[in-house]
Design a protein around this motif. Structure first.
Motif, PDB file in Angstrom:
ATOM      1  N   ALA A 174       0.833  -1.197   0.000  1.00  0.00           N
ATOM      2  CA  ALA A 174       0.000   0.000   0.000  1.00  0.00           C
ATOM      3  C   ALA A 174       0.869   1.248   0.000  1.00  0.00           C
ATOM      4  O   ALA A 174       1.722   1.427   0.872  1.00  0.00           O
ATOM      5  CB  ALA A 174      -0.918   0.002   1.216  1.00  0.00           C
ATOM      6  N   LEU A 175       0.641   2.126  -0.988  1.00  0.00           N
ATOM      7  CA  LEU A 175       1.401   3.367  -1.108  1.00  0.00           C
ATOM      8  C   LEU A 175       0.523   4.587  -0.877  1.00  0.00           C
ATOM      9  O   LEU A 175       0.890   5.705  -1.252  1.00  0.00           O
ATOM     10  CB  LEU A 175       2.044   3.447  -2.505  1.00  0.00           C
ATOM     11  CG  LEU A 175       2.975   2.297  -2.890  1.00  0.00           C
ATOM     12  CD1 LEU A 175       3.497   2.501  -4.306  1.00  0.00           C
ATOM     13  CD2 LEU A 175       4.138   2.174  -1.908  1.00  0.00           C
ATOM     14  N   GLY A 176      -0.635   4.391  -0.261  1.00  0.00           N
ATOM     15  CA  GLY A 176      -1.572   5.482  -0.070  1.00  0.00           C
ATOM     16  C   GLY A 176      -1.146   6.475   1.000  1.00  0.00           C
ATOM     17  O   GLY A 176      -0.097   6.348   1.634  1.00  0.00           O
ATOM     18  N   LYS A 177      -2.001   7.488   1.211  1.00  0.00           N
ATOM     19  CA  LYS A 177      -1.677   8.614   2.090  1.00  0.00           C
ATOM     20  C   LYS A 177      -1.902   8.328   3.568  1.00  0.00           C
ATOM     21  O   LYS A 177      -1.722   9.227   4.392  1.00  0.00           O
ATOM     22  CB  LYS A 177      -2.517   9.831   1.683  1.00  0.00           C
ATOM     23  CG  LYS A 177      -2.202  10.364   0.291  1.00  0.00           C
ATOM     24  CD  LYS A 177      -2.849  11.709   0.052  1.00  0.00           C
ATOM     25  CE  LYS A 177      -4.357  11.641   0.029  1.00  0.00           C
ATOM     26  NZ  LYS A 177      -4.987  12.941  -0.261  1.00  0.00           N
ATOM     27  N   SER A 178      -2.294   7.141   3.935  1.00  0.00           N
ATOM     28  CA  SER A 178      -2.643   6.864   5.328  1.00  0.00           C
ATOM     29  C   SER A 178      -1.397   6.841   6.214  1.00  0.00           C
ATOM     30  O   SER A 178      -0.264   6.714   5.741  1.00  0.00           O
ATOM     31  CB  SER A 178      -3.367   5.520   5.438  1.00  0.00           C
ATOM     32  OG  SER A 178      -2.442   4.458   5.303  1.00  0.00           O
TER      33      SER A 178
END
Length: 418
Positions: free
Chosen positions: A160-164
């Motif tokens: 996961a490379l998301g902003k979380s």
């Protein structure tokens, strides 16, 4: 699906290692790289990391907007360093989860009493389940050569490379005091993710960290995941498209669809798990009509699913940037700032001398009006600066006489022990 099958890697003991050096000096790297390989049957981008104690290689699919790294642990997951995150712990707070569960068949990896949970999502198949938040050892490789090596077959999870707060960019930035940014470059066969700052050295001799065009990242206030908590924003990367041009002519589209509304619909996001660009129906029809009109003298051929606009490849001349087809531009900040989609990113070779426009119709009321897919970002370097909430893009690298497959993997091999 049962909660016993998956776990989310919230935090980890990290190793940096090399197979070509015995150096044991502890250090704080300036950047970490993940080599990528494109799986041709699915067009997914995958990487290989080593995980668990003892370490074993596992293959994971890259998910640009994913919330947290997750792994399927139903097939003999064995690790002496696996540790579930207990409800109310700092790890659960960091993940912003409100879910706590017990396990009827545990304890085992993925299923423990009094552990907090999230909802790992397979963004390829559009399925999700319940997963236990946990930590384990992860090893990230650095090599002394140009070739990172072949990946194992059979992906068992997603990076996961998301902003979380629990996405890999944030976890690595916290672990190694990086700047909270990363770059991704998806090639036709290979690619790379670089965590931390530049330089981004590509063969034969290009530092691509300068000369990027930056635009703001937008926040969708409503999660775009299949399962989420009330008030949770989307961890996908949205940008502000103001208008669309085809062959330098403005395309008439409903500008309201280009904005994110108060219930999270509309706007434009960048996705590695979406294969080709998708457009809301009225936008799709306007863009394809403009494309056909711009080259009305080029004959069309029978369509090849899933596309609806196909041609003989020999009817188009070739350029360094792909076939000389009408240029599609997503106008961003002003008329002078646009994301240019040249022939290499707009056309898809479907075989037998036929090429098709790589755009798909998303329907009348899709969650997101425009999704820029993996084919459209292929061989473009993108840098996501989470701290400054902006994204930089290079445009098609063919114009600089390099590709995403030319990243220089030469590095000094060292090792960090947990």
């Amino acid at each position: 699906m049962s909660c016993t099958k998956y776990f989310i890697l919230l935090s980890a003991f990290l190793l940096i290692y090399s197979q070509t050096s015995s150096a044991q000096t502890s250090f704080r790297p300036k950047a970490i790289v993940l080599p990528l390989t494109k799986d041709l049957p699915t067009n997914q981008y995958v990487t290989e990391i080593k995980q668990r104690t003892p370490l074993i290689p596992i293959k994971l699919t890259i998910d640009l907007g994913g919330e947290a790294l997750w792994v399927d642990c139903s097939q003999g997951y064995v690790s002496s360093s696996y540790k579930a995150s207990r409800c109310g712990s700092a790890q659960c707070s960091l993940a912003n989860t409100r879910a706590c569960s017990d396990c009827l068949s545990g304890p085992n990896p993925g299923c423990n009493n009094n552990s907090c949970t999230l909802y790992p999502e397979n963004t390829i198949s559009k399925l999700d389940t319940i997963g236990e938040i946990a930590q384990d050892v992860v090893a990230l490789q650095s090599t002394d050569g140009y070739n990172p090596g072949r990946l194992a077959s059979g992906a068992v999870g997603m990076v996961a490379l998301g902003k979380s707060n629990v996405g890999l960019p944030s976890l690595l930035a916290s672990a190694f005091s990086f700047k909270r940014k990363f770059a991704i470059c998806l090639g036709t066969s290979k690619g790379v993710v670089i965590f931390g700052d530049g330089p981004y050295n590509f063969l034969p001799n290009h530092d691509l960290s300068s000369g990027l065009t930056y635009v703001p990242l937008l926040t969708n206030p409503v999660s775009t995941a299949l399962n989420y908590f009330d008030g949770e924003p989307s961890y996908d990367y949205f940008i502000g498209v103001k208008s669309i041009r085809v062959n330098n002519a403005n395309v008439p589209v409903n500008s309201t669809l280009l904005k994110i509304n108060n219930v999270g619909f509309g706007g434009t996001k960048i996705s590695s798990s979406t294969r080709y660009m998708t457009l809301e129906s009225s936008i799709y029809k306007a863009v394809t009509n403009a494309f056909v009109k711009a080259r009305s003298n080029v004959r069309r051929v029978n369509v090849v699913a899933p596309f609806s606009l196909c041609y003989n490849a020999k009817d188009w001349s070739s350029t360094r940037l792909g076939l000389n087809v009408p240029l599609i531009e997503l106008v961003l900040e002003s008329s002078s700032v646009s994301w240019s989609i040249y022939g290499a990113n707009s056309m898809v070779d479907v075989g037998n001398g036929v090429v098709c426009l790589g755009l798909l119709e998303a329907g009348v009321n899709p969650r997101t009006s425009i999704v820029i897919g993996a084919h459209q970002i292929q061989d473009n370097l993108l840098q996501f600066d989470l701290a400054s909430s902006k994204v930089g893009f290079s445009s098609l690298l063919y114009g600089k006489q390099t590709t995403c497959g030319n990243f220089n993997f030469t590095s000094v091999a060292s090792k960090i022990m947990p």
